[in-house]
Design a protein around this motif. Structure first.
Motif, PDB file in Angstrom:
ATOM      1  N   UNK A  58       7.013   3.363  -9.035  1.00  0.00           N
ATOM      2  CA  UNK A  58       6.490   3.314  -7.675  1.00  0.00           C
ATOM      3  C   UNK A  58       4.990   3.568  -7.718  1.00  0.00           C
ATOM      4  N   UNK A  59       4.240   2.699  -7.083  1.00  0.00           N
ATOM      5  CA  UNK A  59       2.787   2.857  -6.997  1.00  0.00           C
ATOM      6  C   UNK A  59       2.457   3.680  -5.762  1.00  0.00           C
ATOM      7  N   UNK A  60       1.950   4.905  -5.981  1.00  0.00           N
ATOM      8  CA  UNK A  60       1.607   5.765  -4.856  1.00  0.00           C
ATOM      9  C   UNK A  60       0.413   5.216  -4.085  1.00  0.00           C
ATOM     10  N   UNK A  61      -0.481   4.511  -4.786  1.00  0.00           N
ATOM     11  CA  UNK A  61      -1.662   3.959  -4.126  1.00  0.00           C
ATOM     12  C   UNK A  61      -1.302   2.880  -3.108  1.00  0.00           C
ATOM     13  N   UNK A  88      -2.463  -2.680   8.650  1.00  0.00           N
ATOM     14  CA  UNK A  88      -3.522  -2.392   7.680  1.00  0.00           C
ATOM     15  C   UNK A  88      -3.067  -2.546   6.235  1.00  0.00           C
ATOM     16  N   UNK A  89      -1.792  -2.278   5.975  1.00  0.00           N
ATOM     17  CA  UNK A  89      -1.348  -2.196   4.589  1.00  0.00           C
ATOM     18  C   UNK A  89      -0.186  -3.120   4.234  1.00  0.00           C
ATOM     19  N   UNK A  90       0.950  -2.955   4.896  1.00  0.00           N
ATOM     20  CA  UNK A  90       2.176  -3.643   4.489  1.00  0.00           C
ATOM     21  C   UNK A  90       2.008  -5.159   4.511  1.00  0.00           C
ATOM     22  N   UNK A  91       1.436  -5.679   5.588  1.00  0.00           N
ATOM     23  CA  UNK A  91       1.317  -7.135   5.714  1.00  0.00           C
ATOM     24  C   UNK A  91       0.311  -7.728   4.727  1.00  0.00           C
ATOM     25  N   UNK A  92      -0.488  -6.905   4.071  1.00  0.00           N
ATOM     26  CA  UNK A  92      -1.535  -7.392   3.167  1.00  0.00           C
ATOM     27  C   UNK A  92      -1.177  -7.229   1.691  1.00  0.00           C
ATOM     28  N   UNK A  93      -0.101  -6.548   1.390  1.00  0.00           N
ATOM     29  CA  UNK A  93       0.275  -6.291  -0.004  1.00  0.00           C
ATOM     30  C   UNK A  93       1.550  -7.051  -0.350  1.00  0.00           C
ATOM     31  N   UNK A  94       1.431  -8.136  -1.077  1.00  0.00           N
ATOM     32  CA  UNK A  94       2.600  -8.901  -1.483  1.00  0.00           C
ATOM     33  C   UNK A  94       3.369  -8.127  -2.538  1.00  0.00           C
ATOM     34  N   UNK A  95       4.678  -8.121  -2.411  1.00  0.00           N
ATOM     35  CA  UNK A  95       5.505  -7.411  -3.381  1.00  0.00           C
ATOM     36  C   UNK A  95       6.753  -6.839  -2.742  1.00  0.00           C
ATOM     37  N   UNK A  96       7.321  -5.846  -3.399  1.00  0.00           N
ATOM     38  CA  UNK A  96       8.607  -5.282  -2.979  1.00  0.00           C
ATOM     39  C   UNK A  96       8.438  -3.798  -2.641  1.00  0.00           C
ATOM     40  N   UNK A  97       8.983  -3.416  -1.499  1.00  0.00           N
ATOM     41  CA  UNK A  97       8.981  -2.020  -1.067  1.00  0.00           C
ATOM     42  C   UNK A  97      10.414  -1.503  -0.979  1.00  0.00           C
ATOM     43  N   UNK A  98      10.621  -0.279  -1.446  1.00  0.00           N
ATOM     44  CA  UNK A  98      11.839   0.451  -1.110  1.00  0.00           C
ATOM     45  C   UNK A  98      11.505   1.263   0.130  1.00  0.00           C
ATOM     46  N   UNK A  99      12.204   0.987   1.207  1.00  0.00           N
ATOM     47  CA  UNK A  99      11.902   1.614   2.487  1.00  0.00           C
ATOM     48  C   UNK A  99      12.907   2.732   2.757  1.00  0.00           C
ATOM     49  N   UNK A 100      12.381   3.901   3.017  1.00  0.00           N
ATOM     50  CA  UNK A 100      13.219   5.065   3.308  1.00  0.00           C
ATOM     51  C   UNK A 100      13.090   5.405   4.781  1.00  0.00           C
ATOM     52  N   UNK A 195       9.030   6.775   8.564  1.00  0.00           N
ATOM     53  CA  UNK A 195       9.457   5.677   7.705  1.00  0.00           C
ATOM     54  C   UNK A 195       8.489   5.575   6.534  1.00  0.00           C
ATOM     55  N   UNK A 196       9.027   5.470   5.338  1.00  0.00           N
ATOM     56  CA  UNK A 196       8.232   5.433   4.112  1.00  0.00           C
ATOM     57  C   UNK A 196       8.391   4.075   3.423  1.00  0.00           C
ATOM     58  N   UNK A 197       7.269   3.496   3.046  1.00  0.00           N
ATOM     59  CA  UNK A 197       7.262   2.241   2.299  1.00  0.00           C
ATOM     60  C   UNK A 197       6.772   2.535   0.891  1.00  0.00           C
ATOM     61  N   UNK A 198       7.675   2.443  -0.090  1.00  0.00           N
ATOM     62  CA  UNK A 198       7.370   2.748  -1.478  1.00  0.00           C
ATOM     63  C   UNK A 198       7.235   1.443  -2.263  1.00  0.00           C
ATOM     64  N   UNK A 199       5.998   1.119  -2.649  1.00  0.00           N
ATOM     65  CA  UNK A 199       5.724  -0.136  -3.363  1.00  0.00           C
ATOM     66  C   UNK A 199       6.210   0.006  -4.804  1.00  0.00           C
ATOM     67  N   UNK A 200       7.094  -0.879  -5.217  1.00  0.00           N
ATOM     68  CA  UNK A 200       7.716  -0.700  -6.530  1.00  0.00           C
ATOM     69  C   UNK A 200       7.617  -1.957  -7.397  1.00  0.00           C
TER      70      UNK A 200
END
Length: 203
Positions: A58-61, A88-100, A195-200
């Motif tokens: 998981x990328x904390x950044x 600001x963040x989610x829509x701009x970072x392509x990839x997979x998130x584990x959402x809690x 809600x937490x979005x964990x980029x993995x």
């Protein structure tokens, strides 16, 4: 899970992932230390990662935490809202998130063509539903108000509105009603609105 936008599990692959995941969860439940820390067996992501079940990092950044409608609650003044975090963040970072969220995880995949919500808890869609599901939101998506033809949103950003207006609507309304009577404890708001979005990515 691959970050390749063309790679999504087939029905058979999804079934296998769910079966394997259930087996791994039962293994975690046999660990007395884990159960002592989480008596309800709703393990957090850190516990799962430490168990080394899958080669996952998981990328904390690129991971973010926000709240649904914090402006409606006195004790959430100044925290990041879901809307701001998404824009600001989610829509701009392509990839997979584990959402809690709300004692449960689901997966959000973001690519250039749309968003995908991958969830094993069918109850989120329809009361009594026991089926897992994958939802795709792309440029052809359209979200309408319940029971009407009124268009709320069009395009792939319907995903954001779906999460906010559908998934979070009931707990938010209940907490708003409580707040009108007395200030809701921060713990309750944290538990039900954070809600937490964990980029993995895979190792």
């Amino acid at each position: 899970m691959s970050n390749d936008s063309t790679t999504m599990p087939t029905v058979q692959q999804y079934d296998t992932l769910i079966i394997d995941g259930s087996s791994e969860w039962r293994t975690l439940c046999e660990n007395k230390t884990h159960v002592a820390e989480f008596p309800d067996k709703h393990f957090d992501l850190e516990t799962v990662l430490r168990a080394g079940i899958r080669p996952l990092t998981v990328s904390r950044e690129k991971s973010f935490v926000g709240f649904f409608s914090p402006e409606k609650f006195e004790s959430l003044t100044g925290v990041m809202s879901f809307d701001d975090m998404w824009g600001r963040e989610i829509s701009r970072n392509l990839g997979v998130y584990i959402v809690s969220w709300n004692d449960h995880f689901f997966v959000l995949k973001v690519d250039e063509n749309g968003y995908y919500i991958i969830d094993t808890l069918g109850e989120r869609l329809v009361e009594g539903c026991e089926q897992a599901y994958i939802l795709r939101f792309d440029n052809g998506s359209c979200l309408t108000a319940s029971g009407t033809s009124q268009v709320i949103c069009k395009g792939k950003e319907c995903c954001k509105e779906f999460i906010k207006r559908f998934l979070a609507a009931i707990p938010l309304k209940e907490l708003e009603t409580e707040e009108q009577k007395q200030v809701v404890p921060y713990y309750s708001l944290h538990h039900r609105l954070q809600i937490e979005f964990n980029f993995c990515s895979t190792v």
